[in-house]
Scaffold this motif. Structure first.
Motif, PDB file in Angstrom:
ATOM      1  N   GLY A 186       1.145  -0.855   0.334  1.00  0.00           N
ATOM      2  CA  GLY A 186      -0.009  -0.132  -0.116  1.00  0.00           C
ATOM      3  C   GLY A 186       0.600   1.490  -0.350  1.00  0.00           C
ATOM      4  O   GLY A 186       0.482   2.443   0.228  1.00  0.00           O
ATOM      5  N   ALA A 187       1.907   1.063  -0.415  1.00  0.00           N
ATOM      6  CA  ALA A 187       2.682   2.287  -0.664  1.00  0.00           C
ATOM      7  C   ALA A 187       2.081   3.241  -1.590  1.00  0.00           C
ATOM      8  O   ALA A 187       1.877   2.513  -2.603  1.00  0.00           O
ATOM      9  CB  ALA A 187       4.105   2.285  -0.658  1.00  0.00           C
ATOM     10  N   GLU A 188       2.310   4.514  -1.334  1.00  0.00           N
ATOM     11  CA  GLU A 188       1.778   5.308  -2.730  1.00  0.00           C
ATOM     12  C   GLU A 188       2.870   6.336  -2.782  1.00  0.00           C
ATOM     13  O   GLU A 188       3.695   7.193  -2.056  1.00  0.00           O
ATOM     14  CB  GLU A 188       1.005   6.258  -2.101  1.00  0.00           C
ATOM     15  CG  GLU A 188      -0.050   5.614  -2.275  1.00  0.00           C
ATOM     16  CD  GLU A 188      -2.024   5.800  -1.498  1.00  0.00           C
ATOM     17  OE1 GLU A 188      -2.318   7.839  -1.539  1.00  0.00           O
ATOM     18  OE2 GLU A 188      -2.742   5.639  -1.899  1.00  0.00           O
ATOM     19  N   VAL A 189       3.150   6.403  -4.439  1.00  0.00           N
ATOM     20  CA  VAL A 189       3.719   7.570  -5.201  1.00  0.00           C
ATOM     21  C   VAL A 189       3.739   8.330  -5.762  1.00  0.00           C
ATOM     22  O   VAL A 189       2.440   7.922  -6.313  1.00  0.00           O
ATOM     23  CB  VAL A 189       4.869   6.239  -5.684  1.00  0.00           C
ATOM     24  CG1 VAL A 189       6.105   6.037  -4.489  1.00  0.00           C
ATOM     25  CG2 VAL A 189       4.472   5.643  -7.272  1.00  0.00           C
ATOM     26  N   SER A 190       3.592   9.931  -6.207  1.00  0.00           N
ATOM     27  CA  SER A 190       3.304  10.799  -7.489  1.00  0.00           C
ATOM     28  C   SER A 190       4.241  10.445  -7.920  1.00  0.00           C
ATOM     29  O   SER A 190       5.862  10.615  -7.533  1.00  0.00           O
ATOM     30  CB  SER A 190       2.590  11.638  -6.771  1.00  0.00           C
ATOM     31  OG  SER A 190       3.324  12.048  -5.863  1.00  0.00           O
ATOM     32  N   ARG A 191       3.573  11.837  -9.348  1.00  0.00           N
ATOM     33  CA  ARG A 191       4.507  12.165 -10.197  1.00  0.00           C
ATOM     34  C   ARG A 191       3.747  12.906 -10.754  1.00  0.00           C
ATOM     35  O   ARG A 191       2.315  12.575 -11.316  1.00  0.00           O
ATOM     36  CB  ARG A 191       5.118  10.782 -11.443  1.00  0.00           C
ATOM     37  CG  ARG A 191       4.565  10.192 -12.533  1.00  0.00           C
ATOM     38  CD  ARG A 191       5.927   9.364 -12.674  1.00  0.00           C
ATOM     39  NE  ARG A 191       6.849   9.949 -13.691  1.00  0.00           N
ATOM     40  CZ  ARG A 191       6.140  10.542 -15.119  1.00  0.00           C
ATOM     41  NH1 ARG A 191       5.043  10.386 -15.255  1.00  0.00           N
ATOM     42  NH2 ARG A 191       7.060  11.109 -15.796  1.00  0.00           N
ATOM     43  N   ALA A 192       4.567  13.973 -11.792  1.00  0.00           N
ATOM     44  CA  ALA A 192       3.873  15.233 -12.352  1.00  0.00           C
ATOM     45  C   ALA A 192       4.207  14.449 -13.930  1.00  0.00           C
ATOM     46  O   ALA A 192       5.989  14.582 -14.362  1.00  0.00           O
ATOM     47  CB  ALA A 192       3.964  16.687 -11.301  1.00  0.00           C
TER      48      ALA A 192
ATOM     49  N   GLY B 229       1.821  19.857 -16.465  1.00  0.00           N
ATOM     50  CA  GLY B 229       1.863  19.380 -14.821  1.00  0.00           C
ATOM     51  C   GLY B 229       0.544  18.234 -14.494  1.00  0.00           C
ATOM     52  O   GLY B 229       0.179  18.987 -12.551  1.00  0.00           O
ATOM     53  N   ARG B 230       0.035  17.564 -14.585  1.00  0.00           N
ATOM     54  CA  ARG B 230      -1.101  16.563 -14.024  1.00  0.00           C
ATOM     55  C   ARG B 230       0.149  16.071 -13.941  1.00  0.00           C
ATOM     56  O   ARG B 230       0.547  15.249 -14.183  1.00  0.00           O
ATOM     57  CB  ARG B 230      -1.847  16.448 -15.527  1.00  0.00           C
ATOM     58  CG  ARG B 230      -2.949  15.092 -14.196  1.00  0.00           C
ATOM     59  CD  ARG B 230      -3.513  14.272 -15.776  1.00  0.00           C
ATOM     60  NE  ARG B 230      -4.922  13.731 -15.354  1.00  0.00           N
ATOM     61  CZ  ARG B 230      -4.334  12.735 -15.014  1.00  0.00           C
ATOM     62  NH1 ARG B 230      -3.738  12.108 -15.044  1.00  0.00           N
ATOM     63  NH2 ARG B 230      -5.825  11.404 -14.216  1.00  0.00           N
ATOM     64  N   VAL B 231      -0.418  15.456 -11.843  1.00  0.00           N
ATOM     65  CA  VAL B 231       0.175  14.724 -11.190  1.00  0.00           C
ATOM     66  C   VAL B 231      -0.766  12.993 -11.324  1.00  0.00           C
ATOM     67  O   VAL B 231      -2.235  12.971 -10.890  1.00  0.00           O
ATOM     68  CB  VAL B 231      -0.643  14.744  -9.825  1.00  0.00           C
ATOM     69  CG1 VAL B 231       0.749  13.738  -8.525  1.00  0.00           C
ATOM     70  CG2 VAL B 231       0.860  16.499  -9.286  1.00  0.00           C
ATOM     71  N   THR B 232      -0.135  12.321 -11.622  1.00  0.00           N
ATOM     72  CA  THR B 232      -0.688  11.045 -12.027  1.00  0.00           C
ATOM     73  C   THR B 232      -0.690  10.260 -10.461  1.00  0.00           C
ATOM     74  O   THR B 232       1.308  10.405  -9.155  1.00  0.00           O
ATOM     75  CB  THR B 232       0.316   9.886 -12.737  1.00  0.00           C
ATOM     76  OG1 THR B 232       1.456  10.728 -12.622  1.00  0.00           O
ATOM     77  CG2 THR B 232      -0.643  10.765 -13.464  1.00  0.00           C
ATOM     78  N   TRP B 233      -0.624   9.337  -9.137  1.00  0.00           N
ATOM     79  CA  TRP B 233      -0.837   8.389  -8.303  1.00  0.00           C
ATOM     80  C   TRP B 233      -0.966   6.665  -8.430  1.00  0.00           C
ATOM     81  O   TRP B 233      -1.564   6.443  -9.429  1.00  0.00           O
ATOM     82  CB  TRP B 233      -1.530   8.909  -7.135  1.00  0.00           C
ATOM     83  CG  TRP B 233      -1.898  10.653  -6.059  1.00  0.00           C
ATOM     84  CD1 TRP B 233      -2.476  11.591  -6.921  1.00  0.00           C
ATOM     85  CD2 TRP B 233      -0.898  10.604  -5.656  1.00  0.00           C
ATOM     86  NE1 TRP B 233      -1.580  12.724  -6.464  1.00  0.00           N
ATOM     87  CE2 TRP B 233      -1.009  12.301  -5.435  1.00  0.00           C
ATOM     88  CE3 TRP B 233      -0.216   9.595  -4.317  1.00  0.00           C
ATOM     89  CZ2 TRP B 233       0.008  12.748  -4.425  1.00  0.00           C
ATOM     90  CZ3 TRP B 233       0.623  10.688  -3.677  1.00  0.00           C
ATOM     91  CH2 TRP B 233       0.226  11.858  -3.482  1.00  0.00           C
TER      92      TRP B 233
ATOM     93  N   LYS C  88      -7.582   9.095  -6.200  1.00  0.00           N
ATOM     94  CA  LYS C  88      -6.847  10.810  -5.592  1.00  0.00           C
ATOM     95  C   LYS C  88      -7.620  12.016  -6.111  1.00  0.00           C
ATOM     96  O   LYS C  88      -8.253  12.533  -5.128  1.00  0.00           O
ATOM     97  CB  LYS C  88      -5.647  10.780  -5.949  1.00  0.00           C
ATOM     98  CG  LYS C  88      -4.566   9.786  -5.282  1.00  0.00           C
ATOM     99  CD  LYS C  88      -4.756   9.770  -4.022  1.00  0.00           C
ATOM    100  CE  LYS C  88      -4.212   8.996  -3.046  1.00  0.00           C
ATOM    101  NZ  LYS C  88      -4.116   9.019  -1.525  1.00  0.00           N
ATOM    102  N   GLU C  89      -8.413  11.919  -7.217  1.00  0.00           N
ATOM    103  CA  GLU C  89      -9.229  13.124  -7.368  1.00  0.00           C
ATOM    104  C   GLU C  89      -9.921  13.518  -7.133  1.00  0.00           C
ATOM    105  O   GLU C  89     -10.485  14.438  -6.896  1.00  0.00           O
ATOM    106  CB  GLU C  89      -8.658  12.982  -9.250  1.00  0.00           C
ATOM    107  CG  GLU C  89      -7.218  13.456  -9.887  1.00  0.00           C
ATOM    108  CD  GLU C  89      -7.872  12.990 -11.694  1.00  0.00           C
ATOM    109  OE1 GLU C  89      -6.405  13.901 -11.926  1.00  0.00           O
ATOM    110  OE2 GLU C  89      -8.486  13.018 -12.058  1.00  0.00           O
ATOM    111  N   ALA C  90     -11.109  11.879  -6.966  1.00  0.00           N
ATOM    112  CA  ALA C  90     -11.673  12.160  -6.233  1.00  0.00           C
ATOM    113  C   ALA C  90     -12.457  12.897  -4.877  1.00  0.00           C
ATOM    114  O   ALA C  90     -12.817  13.433  -4.351  1.00  0.00           O
ATOM    115  CB  ALA C  90     -12.485  10.785  -6.232  1.00  0.00           C
ATOM    116  N   GLU C  91     -10.702  12.020  -4.566  1.00  0.00           N
ATOM    117  CA  GLU C  91     -10.843  12.665  -2.674  1.00  0.00           C
ATOM    118  C   GLU C  91     -10.832  13.794  -2.588  1.00  0.00           C
ATOM    119  O   GLU C  91     -10.698  14.119  -1.525  1.00  0.00           O
ATOM    120  CB  GLU C  91      -9.777  11.605  -2.187  1.00  0.00           C
ATOM    121  CG  GLU C  91      -9.557  10.094  -2.160  1.00  0.00           C
ATOM    122  CD  GLU C  91      -8.856   9.433  -1.892  1.00  0.00           C
ATOM    123  OE1 GLU C  91      -7.528   9.761  -1.715  1.00  0.00           O
ATOM    124  OE2 GLU C  91      -9.060   8.361  -1.465  1.00  0.00           O
ATOM    125  N   ALA C  92     -10.181  14.103  -3.971  1.00  0.00           N
ATOM    126  CA  ALA C  92      -9.686  16.214  -3.413  1.00  0.00           C
ATOM    127  C   ALA C  92     -10.535  16.356  -4.093  1.00  0.00           C
ATOM    128  O   ALA C  92     -10.690  17.816  -3.244  1.00  0.00           O
ATOM    129  CB  ALA C  92      -8.297  16.199  -4.493  1.00  0.00           C
TER     130      ALA C  92
END
Length: 238
Positions: free
Chosen positions: A176-182, A186-190, A219-223
């Motif tokens: 369950g580790a989470e990482v993100s990158r742009a 500029g869109r961030v993906t998780w 993640k976008e829905a959570e935001a």
């Protein structure tokens, strides 16, 4: 001799053919071994005599069905043939080729299955960490420098995914580790990451696997939900 009559045969040749030399000496090669007529062995012997040069080749004996490695040396007296039974070696080579083809087919099937999976998958060697298999979905979130043209054996270094894979290679299970990158826009993906060592029947862990699930939409829905809650709380407070 020059008339193809057998003039000498040693004990090893007797055992190979299962016939005593007394039964064969004095007869022509083709009378003694009629199945050899028109065979690759026939062509090799005749070629050596006609050209006056030694011939070396491997063929299946038309008489015994076993594989032999031959060296035929022409001379003024006739032809001297030295041979040895290499059937066991040929069988081992054939088995090696069969296993190689079988492995290639299994690897192709594995890659096809991995490429159809909705998650990114990376399999690495332990303890070197060398990447053995990676599907297309694992490449994009990992690192922009890891292009689709890169083959197994290469991988990014120092990034968060590389660090998680290194932990799995070292024998640790990551859940369950989470990482993100742009991305470039500029869109961030998780991605949610699970990684673990892969153990064989003996309990050793010669490989490690890392699986990436794209959770950007989640993640976008959570935001959005957090913003809605914040707006609602603000209105209630007002």
């Amino acid at each position: 001799d020059r008339e193809w009559r057998l003039t000498h045969m040693n004990a090893r040749a007797e055992r190979f053919f299962g016939r005593p030399r007394g039964e064969l000496l004095g007869r022509t090669l083709w009378e003694a071994f009629p199945k050899a007529v028109g065979s690759p062995l026939d062509a090799g012997y005749r070629g050596a005599v006609a050209e006056g040069v030694p011939a070396r080749f491997e063929t299946r004996s038309p008489t015994t069905g076993r594989w032999v490695e031959l060296a035929a040396y022409p001379s003024a007296e006739g032809l001297a043939v030295y041979f040895r039974d290499v059937t066991d070696r040929k069988r081992a080579e054939d088995e090696q080729l069969r296993l190689r083809d079988e492995l290639a087919a299994e690897q192709a099937l594995l890659r096809a299955v991995l490429d159809q999976m909705p998650a990114g998958v990376v399999v690495a060697d332990a303890p070197t960490g060398r990447i053995l298999v990676a599907n297309a979905r694992a490449r994009v979130p990992w690192d922009a420098t890891w292009s689709a043209a890169d083959g197994p054996g290469r991988g990014p270094a120092g990034g968060p995914l590389d660090q998680l894979l290194a932990r799995a290679v070292a024998g640790e299970t990551v859940r369950g580790a989470e990482v993100s990158r742009a991305d470039a826009g500029g869109r961030v993906t998780w991605h949610r990451v699970n990684a673990a060592p892969v153990r064989d029947a003996d309990g050793a862990a010669p490989w490690a696997v890392l699986v990436l699930d794209d959770v950007t939409t989640e993640k976008e829905a959570e935001a959005v939900l957090r913003r809605s809650h914040a707006e609602l709380a603000s209105r209630v407070e007002e």
